[in-house]
Structure formats: C-alpha cells, structure tokens
Design an enzyme around this catalytic site. Structure first.
Site, short mmCIF file in Angstrom:
data_model
loop_
_atom_site.label_atom_id
_atom_site.label_comp_id
_atom_site.label_asym_id
_atom_site.label_seq_id
_atom_site.Cartn_x
_atom_site.Cartn_y
_atom_site.Cartn_z
N ASP A 337 23.12 19.08 63.10
CA ASP A 337 24.56 18.64 62.86
C ASP A 337 24.84 17.30 63.66
O ASP A 337 24.33 16.97 64.59
CB ASP A 337 25.48 19.48 63.41
CG ASP A 337 26.99 19.32 62.99
OD1 ASP A 337 27.52 19.26 61.85
OD2 ASP A 337 27.79 19.20 64.10
N GLU A 390 22.07 15.94 58.82
CA GLU A 390 23.35 15.47 58.65
C GLU A 390 23.64 14.10 59.23
O GLU A 390 24.02 14.04 60.27
CB GLU A 390 24.26 16.70 58.94
CG GLU A 390 25.69 16.26 58.47
CD GLU A 390 26.94 16.57 59.09
OE1 GLU A 390 28.05 16.57 58.64
OE2 GLU A 390 26.72 16.70 60.30
#
Length: 663
Positions: A337, A390
């Site tokens: 993330d 990401e």
C-alpha cells in the site's frame, strides 16, 4: 490487566530499580533462540525471519514449560514481561540484555498458550515508562483491549496441490482476475455480526468459483486498533486480526481457498503506522521505529508515523513481516500500500516541510533501497509469489527487476487508467467525444509495466459513491454504462481487480459497518450485471488471447482508436501460444450503430462470443445473430472487414473462426 503506565511517569518497580534495589524473581532456565548470526543479520538490516526468533515462543527448558520472550528495545534500563501469569507485576520476570544487540530476552515459566502479556519498559530517555504490546506478537486481544497473546502457529496444511502449481497460476502469462474484499463487511450473520474466518471460508470460495475470479485480495488482515481504518493503520505486523478468529482460523481460510483453486493476496502497509501509545510509537522512549524529525517521520494525510527505513533493524522488522505472511500463512502475493508515499520525501508536503536527500533531491533513497531489498528477498525465497505496488505516480520501472534499475515488484496498479476511465465514464455520453483521449492515452504506456487494472475500494468511499452511482443517465443507462466499463477493462491488457459489490451493482457507497446489498440480487438488472461479470471472467480465463500478453505490448493492436465522434473504440487481442484473435468493440454512447464497418486481420466467420447488450445481461437485445462473415473489402488498413450492428452502450467480443491467413 493493569493499565499501561503513561509516558514520563515511573512505576514503583522502576523507582525501586533507580534506588539501587534489584527486582526479585524466581530462578528461570537460561535459554535463547538467538544465534550470533541472527544478531548480526538483525543489526545489519538483512534478517528476514525474525518471527522465528523475537516475540513469544512456547517451549520447554530444562523440563520446565513456559515461553521465551525477546524484544528489541535498545534505549531501556529495564525490560520485563508482565502478564496474567505473574499478576502484571513488573518485578516478577525481568529480561536480560543480549549483548550489545539492543535485544532483551528471557524465559518465563508458567506462561502458556493463551496467556496475556505486555513488555514493561523503563527507558533511559526522559524517565519514560510504558507497557507495550509485542511488535512480533502472533495474536492480540480483540480491540479495544491491547494485550498480546502467547500463541503457537502449528497447523496441518492441506493445500499441497495448490502450492506446487501456483507458479503457473501466478504467472504474468496466466489469467488473474482479483476480487477485492473487506472481510468484516462482505457478508454478515444475524444481528449484523461479521463472519469469522471459519464461517466466511465456504461462502467466499463458492462465490469466487461461481463468478470465475482467480484470486481474492483482502484489505489488511493485520491487527489494527481502529476498525474504521479497514486495516491500513496497522499495529500488529505479525498478527491477523483477532476480530474474526485465531491465527489457525485464518490459516484455514487461506487453506480452504487454495483447495478450492483460489489465490490469496494480502494488502500490506510498510509505509506508515498509527501513533497509539501501546504499540510501536516511541517504543522504548525514543523514536525507535519512526523518524525523529516530523518532516520525515510524520504523515500529514493519515496523522500517522513513517518508518525509519534508514535504520537497519527497522528494515529487518519490515522484511520479516513480509516474509511471515508469505511463509507462515501461504499468501500468494502482497499488495504493498501507498508506495508513492514511500518514494517521495515531499509526498503531501509543502515547500519547507520536507528534507531533501543527500543529493538535494526529493527521492527517499532509504525507502527505495528497502523496497528493492524486500522484493529481492521475496522472489529469492518465493519465486512463485507476487508483490504488487499501489503506486500512483510515473515512477519508472516499478515492476522491473532491481538489476536493471527497477524497484523489483512483480506488478503495479495502473492508477492512471482508473482515474482517466472513471472520469470519462462519469460524463454524460454527449460530452464523451471531447474526452476520447481519456480512453486511448493508456496504450502509450501500457507496455512499460506489468499492470493491474483496479476498480478498487478507494473509488467507492468518502463520498465518491458506488460504481453504479457514478454512471450517468437513467437506471437502464447506469447499468449499461457499468457493463461497458467492465467490458472495456476485461478487453484491455493488464490483470483485473474489482472491489466487492461492483460485480452486481451495489447502489450505496461501501459501508464497512454493514454487509453488501445482497438483497439487490432479487432484481433482474443486478442479476444481469452479475451474470455479465461472470461471463467476462469465463471468457478471460478460457481465451489465451485475452491474458497471455497482459504484460507486454505484443498482444494488443488498435483497429481504430480515433472514432471520437461516435465514441467508439475497436482493437484486437492476440495469443502467444496459438493463432487465436479476439476483436473488441466498445460503444460509449446510447445510440445504436447499425452497419458499422470495422477492419479485421483475416476472413471467415467471426463468432460473437459476448455482447453486453444481450437481454440476459439486462440489455436491449441488439446484436449480430451470433456471428458475422468477414467481407472481402479492406478497412482500417486491414484486408477484411465486418459489418457490425453496434448496440447502444455496449461492449462486443468477437473470436475469429476463419482459417484464411492474414494478408
């Protein structure tokens, strides 16, 4: 359990220590799990299996049952284990320093599986004392309680067939259609109670197989104190959240999914952590895990702390966390993330609020080095797994090997595609011709990374509305727009990811406090959309032309990228392993277009394998009677052409059945 002592307030035990008296404890066997090599690799920043050494480990020493504890707290005067086995008494079980490593260790007789514990720390800094949860705990109390739990990780896995074949299943040349899930709100039991790991396993696996998804991606399962963070404010980097069960229960979920042929990807957050006093923040009275300077150590977007990637032991901690989920829990991949926030020192900061690197640039060299080392270690030990970034910027070579200057990830989310496409599809169709570039721009860079095309949770929260709610027009047009959007995604190069609820047209914005609106499936438009996604998955899985070249430019060719006036695009996908060719056409307006000529590379019959406007999907029923014979005319610089009836707001897939060679 006694309340943790607040920072800056010495306990009676620590005051006794400062006055010269030693805490009294019964003799305990002297035992250590740490070798000299472990200490060296930990302090060097290259230890990737600290979960086998630090934390709490049940064992028998000199005939005595108990647990070995080890914790990194270099700036402390006293470290002891407090728990329900010693009345939470800081004097009962002091730990000893492991040389100059900064690690404190010791054996505690009587500690057993299920025992609650914390570390009582007396710092050399500012008279700081605190009771901290174990950074390496395998299990924690259910929030809002904060104690760690002594636990073992024994489990009899039954996914041998999956593990032996997952290299092929996770290959860039294999289909990967990912269903993104928040465990607490996918489906709930009576009384709006979340399902446990054990309860959700059969329901989720049956649904994924019925829908044709190949993988599931879980929003972070790592322990987190605030449920509303969805797991992205992690405090337990080695513990699955106890909200849904034990570590073995989570292993069962992964095991069951594997046995049903479903891969498991876990969201993982090495970019920041919450500032809760009981966890990593100011762990030993100093900025141990985080940067001391808030210009590098505080994240303004999330009011959280940023790891000090330049500290060797922190790199070992994070690398071990990644390896823990891949090794102990058989995860097939990690989606990392907020990578962009790690790469840039000025991320979400104004001028003067950040510190340049040693060369005066804004790149976070320490974080870059960590990501490269982490990816190298993952692929060295688990070459059949995948790491997925990401990453929302134009940082080059995110999914390219470290040895050519890349970050070493296996894949990267295409955030630009998601933004451009959703911006385009949310427009009234009358205006789309002026924004045609939003559709076509991606192919300028599509081959530069191994992309995943995400329609993720980020796009259905914080007032953005559901996917269906973003679509313009009346209810029929909303569903038709969503069908053509999904068909466009499945036709493109890149692996696919869809957040739960999008596949049947969830109407309200996602709410983590409630389950999906499964009752909507009583109505035909939602049934039709769900059937469309199922058939898209089946086609994507069965046709090599749609997945073998997902990660290179050789499997995609525009037929016509420039028909902006009609808001129509047409292209072909090609297989590597055979001569299969798939033609994809998308009409992004509500106007049907009969007699639409499109060039094709070969003659013969072109079978209409999918039509988003078919009645069974909720469409109006326009189509091409199952297929078309190519005409002997040249079009779009192709030797043959099809005279297509192009339905309104539709996506069509044709497969060549002819044997006539291309000219």
């Amino acid at each position: 359990m006694t309340d943790p002592a607040r920072p800056g307030r010495a306990t009676e035990a620590s005051l006794t220590k400062r006055r010269g008296a030693q805490p009294q404890a019964p003799p305990a066997p002297s035992v250590s799990l740490l070798t000299d090599d472990d200490v060296y690799l930990f302090n060097e920043g290259t230890h990737s299996h600290l979960f086998e050494k630090l934390g709490a480990h049940l064992l028998t020493a000199e005939g005595v049952d108990g647990a070995y504890f080890a914790v990194w707290a270099p700036d402390t005067e006293i470290v002891s284990v407090v728990g329900d086995f010693n009345g939470w008494d800081p004097r009962a079980n002091p730990l000893r320093a492991k040389g100059g490593s900064g690690i404190w260790e010791g054996f505690v007789p009587g500690a057993s599986k299920g025992s609650l514990y914390k570390y009582h720390l007396v710092s050399r800094a500012r008279s700081y004392t605190a009771d901290k949860t174990d950074p390496f705990a395998f299990l924690c109390e259910i929030s809002p309680k904060t104690a760690s739990v002594v636990w073992d990780l024994g489990y009899d896995w039954g996914d041998g067939d999956w593990m032996s074949s997952r290299r092929e299943r996770n290959s860039l040349e294999s289909p990967m259609s990912v269903y993104e899930v928040h465990l607490g709100s996918w489906m709930r039991a009576e009384g709006n109670q979340p399902l446990s790991y054990l309860e959700i396993a059969p329901h989720l696996s049956e649904y994924l197989n019925r829908m044709g998804f190949t993988h599931v991606e879980f929003l972070p399962v790592m322990e987190h104190p605030f449920y509303g963070s969805w797991g992205y404010q992690t405090t337990g980097y080695f513990a699955p959240t106890s909200r849904y069960g034990t570590p073995q229960d989570f292993m069962f979920l992964v095991d069951h999914l594997h046995q049903e042929g479903i891969g498991v990807i876990l969201d993982w957050v090495p970019s920041h952590f919450p500032n809760d006093e009981f966890a990593l923040a100011l762990f030993d009275g100093t900025h141990l895990y985080e940067h001391a300077d808030p210009r590098k150590g505080f994240h303004p977007d999330w009011n959280s702390l940023i790891f000090n990637y330049g500290r060797n032991e922190v790199r070992s901690f994070l690398m071990s966390s990644a390896m823990h989920w891949l090794s102990t829990y058989h995860a097939d991949g990690l989606r990392v993330d907020a990578v962009a926030s790690m790469l840039y020192l000025d991320y979400s900061r104004k001028e003067g609020e950040w510190i340049p690197n040693q060369f005066g640039g804004r790149e976070n060299l320490e974080a870059i080095a960590f990501l490269r080392a982490m990816n190298q270690e993952v692929y060295r030990e688990h070459p059949d797994a995948q790491t997925i970034a990401e990453e929302s910027t134009a940082w080059p070579m995110v999914s390219r090997p470290v040895y050519v200057g890349g970050l070493g990830f296996g894949m990267k989310w295409d955030m630009g595609w998601m933004h451009d496409t959703l911006q385009y599809i949310s427009l009234d169709p009358i205006y789309r011709k002026f924004h045609h570039n939003n559709l076509t721009f991606r192919q300028l860079y599509a081959g530069t990374e191994n992309f995943v095309l995400p329609l993720s949770h980020d796009e259905v929260v914080h007032g953005k509305g559901s996917l269906l709610a973003k679509m313009p027009g009346d209810d029929w047009q909303k569903f038709a727009n969503l069908r053509v959007l999904l068909g466009w995604m499945y036709g493109q190069t890149g692996k696919k990811l869809l957040f739960m609820g999008g596949e049947f047209g969830q109407r309200r914005e996602w709410n983590h406090e409630d389950q999906l609106q499964w009752d909507l499936l009583e109505f035909e438009p939602h049934q039709g959309l769900q059937r469309w996604v199922e058939d898209l998955n089946r086609l994507y899985l069965s046709e090599p032309a749609l997945h073998e070249s997902d990660s290179d430019g050789g499997g995609f060719e525009w037929i016509d990228a420039n028909d902006s006036q009609n808001s129509v695009v047409s292209f072909i996908r090609k297989a590597r392993s055979n001569d299969d060719v798939i033609l994809v056409l998308c009409n992004f307006t509500p106007l049907p277009r009969p007699n639409y000529l499109v060039g094709v590379p070969r003659g013969g019959l072109w079978h209409e394998v999918l039509n988003a406007d078919a009645a069974l999907y909720g469409g109006s029923g326009w189509g091409n009677l199952g297929g078309l014979e190519a005409l002997p005319i040249s079009m779009h610089a192709r030797p043959r052409a099809l005279n297509v009836t192009l339905p309104p707001l539709s996506c069509l897939f044709f497969k060549s059945q002819g044997s006539e060679p291309s000219e």
